[in-house]
Design an enzyme around this catalytic site. Structure first.
Site, PDB file in Angstrom:
ATOM      1  CE1 TYR A  92      -2.951   2.490  -5.935  1.00 27.80           C
ATOM      2  CE2 TYR A  92      -3.138   2.015  -3.590  1.00 27.80           C
ATOM      3  CZ  TYR A  92      -2.469   1.874  -4.795  1.00 27.80           C
ATOM      4  OH  TYR A  92      -1.326   1.131  -4.855  1.00 27.80           O
ATOM      5  NE  ARG A 120       5.846  -4.478  -4.926  1.00 28.25           N
ATOM      6  CZ  ARG A 120       5.947  -5.662  -4.357  1.00 28.25           C
ATOM      7  NH1 ARG A 120       6.880  -6.500  -4.744  1.00 28.25           N
ATOM      8  NH2 ARG A 120       5.095  -6.021  -3.419  1.00 28.25           N
ATOM      9  CG  ASP A 165      -1.370  -4.485 -11.006  1.00 28.58           C
ATOM     10  OD1 ASP A 165      -0.400  -5.266 -10.986  1.00 28.58           O
ATOM     11  OD2 ASP A 165      -2.332  -4.565 -10.201  1.00 28.58           O
ATOM     12  NE  ARG A 185      -7.475  -2.922 -12.174  1.00 29.05           N
ATOM     13  CZ  ARG A 185      -6.610  -3.623 -12.921  1.00 29.05           C
ATOM     14  NH1 ARG A 185      -5.310  -3.638 -12.599  1.00 29.05           N
ATOM     15  NH2 ARG A 185      -7.025  -4.281 -13.959  1.00 29.05           N
TER      16      ARG A 185
END
Lengths: 251, 251
Positions: free
Chosen positions: B110, B49, B51, B197
């Site tokens: 990622y 999910r 952001d 992040r």
């Protein structure tokens, strides 16, 4: 004092490099930013007058400035005043008084990016030509090799082309796959108007199997624009570099 | 019939993957497109999910559809109805009845892209984190290697994180230069909220020389969010792939 600028821009929102009466141009954007910094009305001249929608990652331009400044100040100040427009000065450096971005150039390099897949472009929207089927890169590259060299490129020349002669020497035309894209790299001392996009439009016909590579030699020999494929759209084209006799930094 | 979708999207205009009352979401965009095609109100569930502002080139989702269709029709029809939104179905394929995009996933990958140069992002605007100075990639990668493995990642966990435990196994964290960008590749079975992040925000401190790589081990050991660097912005982050026990196509 003459300065040389190395420029990147997203051509999508511009009517092209060249200043126009009632349309935004990259040239005007930079000239306005330079004036905001220096108070001077300058003429910024580029190596390649890219068409509407065409991008650059390595455009070169020059300008004359009376104001005393440094290369880093000029770069940063022009970038500051360019915001939020999609144009950036990657580097500025002092140039010889007789340096001319266009007339001193000994070579131009372009890249054309095609996204060949069923799903539309998303993250690369406006940055590639989306073609909804897989291209035969090997056939495209075989066809490309038939176009290299000194030829009459009338078949790939826009009607509006102002060049004195249709004879050009194409030094490089290379097609290769880069992940989910097909990249076409072209290099020559100079190009005719729309030459790269017209070459790509023809290579696309080979890539989809409409033409075999051998037919491209006949297209070139026809010296007739109607013999070649259509003009590929501007959003896939990038001016990636300009070459000078003197390496960057030594003039 | 259960279907698996491979998705690409530009997260810039969305409040994130997850459907929300008064904000556009990727999930709602796809659900609306599926309904336009099938007439069915479906629930589309994703592996990650993402952001607000985070992109995907390899998100995986599943949905159940009563309508009889084929994989290529489903892909093309949903893409047709998604226009002009920046979301695309790269592939659709039949999935086993017990396949669940999120709970069957065995790994997430990622990529984080940083453009480290003085000139602002132009062609990559909204696609990278622009950092106006050159980063020390070697130091960043040395620091990254200290974070690999099974650890308590509390220092890199968002306050809002709903995971049961802060203990995760980071399988890969690799920093390398790719032309004018710095790419950080991360892989794990699963991640804490904002973990990638927050890792990037800390590696950035190493890249600018504020911290030496060795300090990152102390940041990890502190198990305190305040010990780590700030959260890197969403626009540089891409969900690039999701791994399942069964290779794609075999379920």
């Amino acid at each position: 004092m003459r300065w040389r600028l190395l420029l990147e821009y997203d051509g999508g929102g511009f009517a092209g490099w060249q200043r126009q009466e009632n349309a935004p141009s990259v040239q005007a954007a930079i000239e306005v930013a330079v004036r905001a910094f220096s108070g001077e009305t300058v003429l910024v001249q580029a190596a390649g007058r890219t068409d509407a929608g065409v991008h650059a990652t390595g455009q070169v331009a020059h300008l004359d400035l009376a104001k005393q400044t440094t290369a880093t100040t000029l770069r940063d100040a022009v970038n500051h005043h360019l915001k939020p427009q999609p144009v950036a000065v990657l580097a500025a450096e002092p140039a010889a008084a007789d340096f001319h971005a266009r007339f001193s150039a000994r070579g131009r390099r372009y890249r054309y990016r095609i996204l060949d897949r069923r799903a539309p472009a998303v993250l690369q929207r406006g940055r590639v030509w989306w073609v909804p089927r897989s291209l035969d890169v090997e056939a495209m590259n075989a066809a490309a090799q038939r176009l290299i060299g000194r030829h009459d490129f009338t078949s790939f020349r826009a009607a509006a082309c102002q060049a004195a002669s249709p004879i050009k020497t194409l030094d490089r035309l290379e097609v290769r796959r880069v992940e989910s894209e097909v990249w076409i790299e072209a290099a020559a001392r100079s190009f005719l108007h729309h030459q790269v996009r017209n070459l790509v439009g023809t290579l696309h016909f080979v890539g989809v199997g409409k033409w075999v590579p051998e037919q491209v030699s006949a297209v070139l020999a026809a010296r007739d624009r109607r013999a070649a494929g259509p003009t590929a759209p501007p959003e896939g084209l990038y001016l990636t570099g300009v070459d000078y006799d003197l390496p960057v930094g030594s003039s």
